[in-house]
Structures are given as C-alpha cells and as structure tokens.
Design an enzyme around this catalytic site. Structure first.
Site, PDB file in Angstrom:
ATOM      1  N   GLN A 154       0.877  -1.135  -0.088  1.00  0.00           N
ATOM      2  CA  GLN A 154       0.064   0.053  -0.012  1.00  0.00           C
ATOM      3  C   GLN A 154       0.925   1.173  -0.100  1.00  0.00           C
ATOM      4  O   GLN A 154       0.338   2.331  -0.185  1.00  0.00           O
ATOM      5  CB  GLN A 154      -0.651   0.183   1.259  1.00  0.00           C
ATOM      6  N   HIS A 161      -1.215   1.528  -4.480  1.00  0.00           N
ATOM      7  CA  HIS A 161      -1.545   3.136  -4.379  1.00  0.00           C
ATOM      8  C   HIS A 161      -0.585   3.793  -5.410  1.00  0.00           C
ATOM      9  O   HIS A 161      -0.229   5.052  -5.207  1.00  0.00           O
ATOM     10  CB  HIS A 161      -1.497   3.414  -3.022  1.00  0.00           C
ATOM     11  N   SER A 205      -0.100  -3.248   8.489  1.00  0.00           N
ATOM     12  CA  SER A 205      -1.287  -2.723   7.911  1.00  0.00           C
ATOM     13  C   SER A 205      -2.524  -2.884   9.196  1.00  0.00           C
ATOM     14  O   SER A 205      -2.442  -3.758   9.692  1.00  0.00           O
ATOM     15  CB  SER A 205      -1.555  -3.312   6.584  1.00  0.00           C
TER      16      SER A 205
END
Ligand SMILES: [Zn+2]
Length: 249
Positions: A100, A118, A192
């Site tokens: 991410q 991302h 995360s």
C-alpha cells in the site's frame, strides 16, 4: 519453539510466499504514517481527486502537502524489514511484495516484483500527454516559485503517480494482487491495520484459499483471529529473527 522459529520452519516448506505490506514497515524507516499524530493528515485534510481536477487552490494545497511528505521520503532509507524481503526474493523464497506504500523503499532494498496498489510518489504524471517526471525535480520547482508546476511538454496538469482519495485503484495491479494472493500458500500481512480495502480482504482471501497467514503489526487488527501466527512487534526485528532460523536450516 518460538513463533519466529515455527514460521521459519513452515516458510522453508512453502512454495508460493507473498508479502503484503502497509505503512507500518515504513514507519520503521522514519516515515510518519499519514494518519498518525504528527503525520500530515493530523493537521490538514487530504485533497480529494475531484477537487484537484476542479480547483487551482486545491492543486496548490495538494502540492504543498506532497512537498512535505517528499522531504520525509527523501530522507528515509530502506530498513531491515525491506532488506529481508528483498533477500528472500533473491533466494527464490518470496514471489512478490504487494504494498500500500508509495515510498519506493521496497525497490530501494532490491525487491524487483513489487505491486504498488496506491502507485508511487517517486514519479509525477501528466494528465495531458502521459509523460512522466521525477518527483524530486518537480517538487523543487514547486518549492522554488510556489507555483503548481505544469507539464513542460504539453502544459497539462501534473500529479504524483499515486492514487488519491476519490481515485480508483489501478485495475490491472489490483487484479494481479488478487491472483497472487489466491495462489499463495504462505502469506505475510505486515504493518497494516487491515481495515481499509483492499487490505481488509486480501489476507482473508489468502486464508480462504489455504495459505498459512502470518500477521505482523504493532497493534491488534480485526483479522488477528484469522491468522495462524500473530506477532505484535517490530517488522524488521521479527523478519530478522525468522531469517536467522531460515539461514540455519
Ligand atoms: Zn504533458
């Protein structure tokens, strides 16, 4: 047997190992989590993609925020966690990193197969002609004259090659991430909180398809119950410990 030893043992018998990483692996390199106290969004609202397109003021605020995070990125280096993952890929023990993060630290450490869900803050893209520029040069331009830069080739709008709020994740990257996750027999979910999509569903998907699931995160996650091993500690220290047992095999 310690958890690290058990994980190393299982890892040495796995064939399809995937690592999913979030902000927590990069905070160990000194990059603040955007959402944490002290992170950029503790004091300012992220600029929505629609606003970026619609308003010059929003574009200026976007570039201001991005120039702050750019200096965090510029001063940070890949850490032990990134390095162990790169070594495992080299040794044929790890198939891919799905991340991410937009900071490029996995690539700095030497990882080749990195899926950036991302996008990347290392590059600037033009909406007019698809040209790409280094983030460093455009950020310096912005800081020097306090004006939002435009494409030197076509005068088009310039934005980082990242996924902004209100912008879709790139379909092809997400599809490949789902594919790799479904085929994994050993899955690391690290750094995360596993709350936001697709982070919330990828580890679950791996588990449903028969992978061993290891969650390494500073704090608890809503997926902890699902995992075969849960470790609430530093990612770098934990991976180094696992790597030590692996090397001894
Ligand atoms: Zn252009």
């Amino acid at each position: 047997m310690s958890k690290s030893h058990e994980i190393a043992d299982r890892l040495s018998r796995s064939e399809n190992v995937i690592a999913f990483t979030g902000a927590g692996i990069s905070t160990e390199s000194g990059i603040p989590d955007f959402r944490s106290p002290g992170g950029i969004w503790a004091n300012s609202q992220p600029v929505l993609f629609q606003d970026f397109l619609a308003s010059a003021d929003s574009r200026h605020e976007y570039w201001r925020q991005k120039s702050v995070s750019h200096s965090d990125f510029k001063n940070s280096k890949a850490n032990a966690g990134h390095q162990v993952l790169a070594r495992w890929e080299d040794a044929g023990r790890l198939q891919a990193v799905i991340t991410q993060n937009i900071d490029g630290l996995h690539q700095d450490a030497g990882s080749n197969k990195v899926l950036e869900l991302h996008g990347t803050a290392r590059e600037i893209m033009c909406f007019g002609c698809d040209a790409r520029y280094g983030a460093g040069e455009m950020t310096e331009k912005f800081l020097a004259d306090d004006q939002v830069p435009t494409c030197p080739a076509c005068g088009g709008l310039l934005k980082h090659a990242t996924v902004s709020f209100g912008q879709q994740l790139p379909d092809d990257v997400l599809e490949e991430a789902i594919q790799l996750t479904s085929n994994a027999d050993h899955y690391f979910a690290m750094g995360s909180s596993l709350v936001v999509e697709p982070a919330a569903s990828l580890p679950r998907l791996a588990k449903q398809n028969g992978a061993n699931l290891v969650i390494i995160n500073r704090d608890e996650t809503p997926q902890d119950d699902l995992a075969d091993w849960v470790i609430h500690a530093s990612i770098g220290d934990t991976l180094k410990a696992i790597d030590k047992y692996l090397a001894a095999k």
